[in-house]
Design an enzyme around this catalytic site. Structure first.
Site, PDB file in Angstrom:
ATOM      1  N   HIS A 140     -62.847   7.985  34.874  1.00  0.00           N
ATOM      2  CA  HIS A 140     -63.478   8.600  36.053  1.00  0.00           C
ATOM      3  C   HIS A 140     -62.371   8.702  37.089  1.00  0.00           C
ATOM      4  CE1 HIS A 140     -67.176   8.633  38.971  1.00  0.00           C
ATOM      5  NE2 HIS A 140     -66.406   9.709  39.093  1.00  0.00           N
ATOM      6  N   LEU A 141     -62.100   9.905  37.583  1.00  0.00           N
ATOM      7  CA  LEU A 141     -60.917  10.157  38.391  1.00  0.00           C
ATOM      8  C   LEU A 141     -60.778   9.167  39.544  1.00  0.00           C
ATOM      9  CD1 LEU A 141     -58.452  11.872  39.033  1.00  0.00           C
ATOM     10  CD2 LEU A 141     -59.956  13.431  40.303  1.00  0.00           C
ATOM     11  N   HIS A 142     -59.622   8.499  39.591  1.00  0.00           N
ATOM     12  CA  HIS A 142     -59.365   7.545  40.669  1.00  0.00           C
ATOM     13  C   HIS A 142     -57.873   7.272  40.790  1.00  0.00           C
ATOM     14  CE1 HIS A 142     -59.364   5.016  37.067  1.00  0.00           C
ATOM     15  NE2 HIS A 142     -58.723   4.080  37.734  1.00  0.00           N
ATOM     16  N   PHE A 143     -57.476   6.932  42.000  1.00  0.00           N
ATOM     17  CA  PHE A 143     -56.150   6.406  42.301  1.00  0.00           C
ATOM     18  C   PHE A 143     -56.334   4.968  42.759  1.00  0.00           C
ATOM     19  CE2 PHE A 143     -55.945  10.939  42.839  1.00  0.00           C
ATOM     20  CZ  PHE A 143     -54.675  11.321  42.447  1.00  0.00           C
TER      21      PHE A 143
END
Length: 427
Positions: A226-229
């Protein structure tokens, strides 16, 4: 027949709701999913339209660390990371070692595919829509004006999914958070220009060289699709920030963006360094295009965003592939260190006291050298990256090596702090 490479992995828990992700039925709590978030109110940090123009009067890092400590006081973390022992290892690069014996506990077994950088989002698996709202520090949105501002309670936008900043409940360092772009859109872990620009804007708003953002692709030790930085505060320079670099000459007609590119020299992991840019957009476009080529061509990679968003390190890597193929020594596997962006940058989190006490520049170098592409493969990948980013290497000889700067930054005053700055650093 397609060969599926997998390694048995026990991913670090990043949310207090991660282990309950298989539960079915009603939500029963305030989460970040469609069932709760659209009708909720959350704090809002609105960043200015042009973060590069002037440093914010009240840097984002001050607010973020204050809110992070508030969640610590409420007992939302799995352990007290500020009690971890941390030391700078003697040597030329000054690798940073941390002993964090609690981070690998309370994990659940899973099968993680490492031979596909791009994989579809799976709502049945843990994702950040299942995080409780108490773990969120604030929304992070473009305010569209010349000044940044903070609102303690703001409605969720009706016309778009919000970007949120949440704590990592198994932190690596002081202030460890997750930037989750457009959380309701359920984006898989893949960079695009919009999400990468958002990460640079966060670094610029933080206005502290001690606050860095990092990104791990699938296959390069991202454990949640799940898109994350990630981001945290560490009050010493990372070894990669001090490493020597060699500027790559570019053809004049491809330098309109103002972005300069160098390669790391005498560092255990081969990588590229992107700097400059006429605007933050220019830098984001060049680097995100490079990342898009890597992920579209199934090359795992890690990214470090440094120097308030002005300096980006890009590392194509192959450690997980070697691990799945049985090409990593048992000695390195026994350390349980997965070399993701922080480890590659020189901040190595160790799980065993013996490894911590015996940590040396030689042992750090030995681990990280396994991550790096070969010289031949790196040059091949670099050529494709340049093409994707619209860069053309000049026929001129490469410039002399820059030895790097052992820069000393004034610490950002943040109060209250659990210790002077971050974890205890023994030097």
């Amino acid at each position: 027949m397609e060969m599926k490479l997998t390694i048995r992995r026990v991913p670090t828990v990043v949310s207090n709701y991660q282990e309950d992700s298989a539960a079915t039925g009603g939500c029963g709590r305030n989460c970040l999913g469609d069932c709760c978030l659209p009708v909720s109110k959350l704090p809002l940090y609105a960043f200015k339209a042009n973060p590069q123009k002037d440093a914010p009067a009240k840097p984002l890092v001050n607010l973020l660390l204050t809110e992070w400590e508030n969640r610590m006081a409420r007992g939302l973390f799995r352990y007290d990371v500020t009690a971890c022992e941390t030391k700078v290892i003697p040597g030329n690069l000054g690798f940073v070692a941390q002993l964090n014996e609690g981070r690998h506990l309370k994990k659940r077994p899973t099968e993680f595919r490492v031979d596909r950088v791009l994989q579809p989002f799976d709502p049945a698996k843990f994702n950040f829509t299942k995080v409780g709202q108490e773990e969120v520090l604030f929304q992070f949105e473009n305010g569209g004006s010349g000044d940044s501002y903070f609102v303690e309670s703001a409605l969720i936008p009706e016309d778009r999914a919000p970007n949120v900043v949440a704590i990592n409940v198994s932190p690596i360092e002081y202030g460890h958070v997750l930037l989750i772009p457009r959380v309701l859109d359920q984006l898989p872990q893949r960079i695009d220009q919009e999400s990468f620009l958002l990460a640079l804007q966060m670094a610029a708003e933080a206005a502290s060289p001690y606050f860095r953002l990092g990104y791990n692709s699938l296959g390069a030790f991202a454990t949640i699709n799940h898109l994350h930085f990630q981001a945290y505060y560490l009050s010493v320079p990372f070894p990669v920030e001090k490493a020597a670099t060699q500027k790559i000459p570019l053809a004049e007609d491809t330098m309109k963006s103002g972005v300069n590119v160098s390669k790391l020299i005498n560092y255990p992991v081969r990588g590229l360094v992107f700097e400059g840019g006429n605007t933050l957009n220019d830098l984001a476009n060049v680097v995100s295009n490079a990342c898009i080529w890597l992920q579209d061509n199934n090359v795992p990679y890690n990214v470090l965003i440094s120097d308030c968003g002005k300096r980006i390190f890009l590392f194509p890597q192959c450690y997980a592939e070697k691990q799945a193929l049985g090409e990593v020594s048992q000695e390195l596997l026994d350390t349980q260190v997965n070399p993701a962006v922080w480890e590659i940058s020189g901040h190595i989190v160790l799980k065993r006291r013996n490894d911590y006490e015996e940590a040396s520049e030689t042992s750090a170098w030995k681990l990280l050298a396994e991550v790096s592409l070969s010289e031949e493969r790196f040059e091949e990948v670099k050529a494709y990256i340049f093409s994707a980013a619209g860069l053309v290497q000049s026929d001129e000889a490469e410039e002399e090596v820059s030895e790097g700067e052992d820069t000393t930054y004034p610490p950002v005053p943040v109060r209250p702090l659990p210790v002077t700055e971050g974890c205890l650093v023994l030097q």
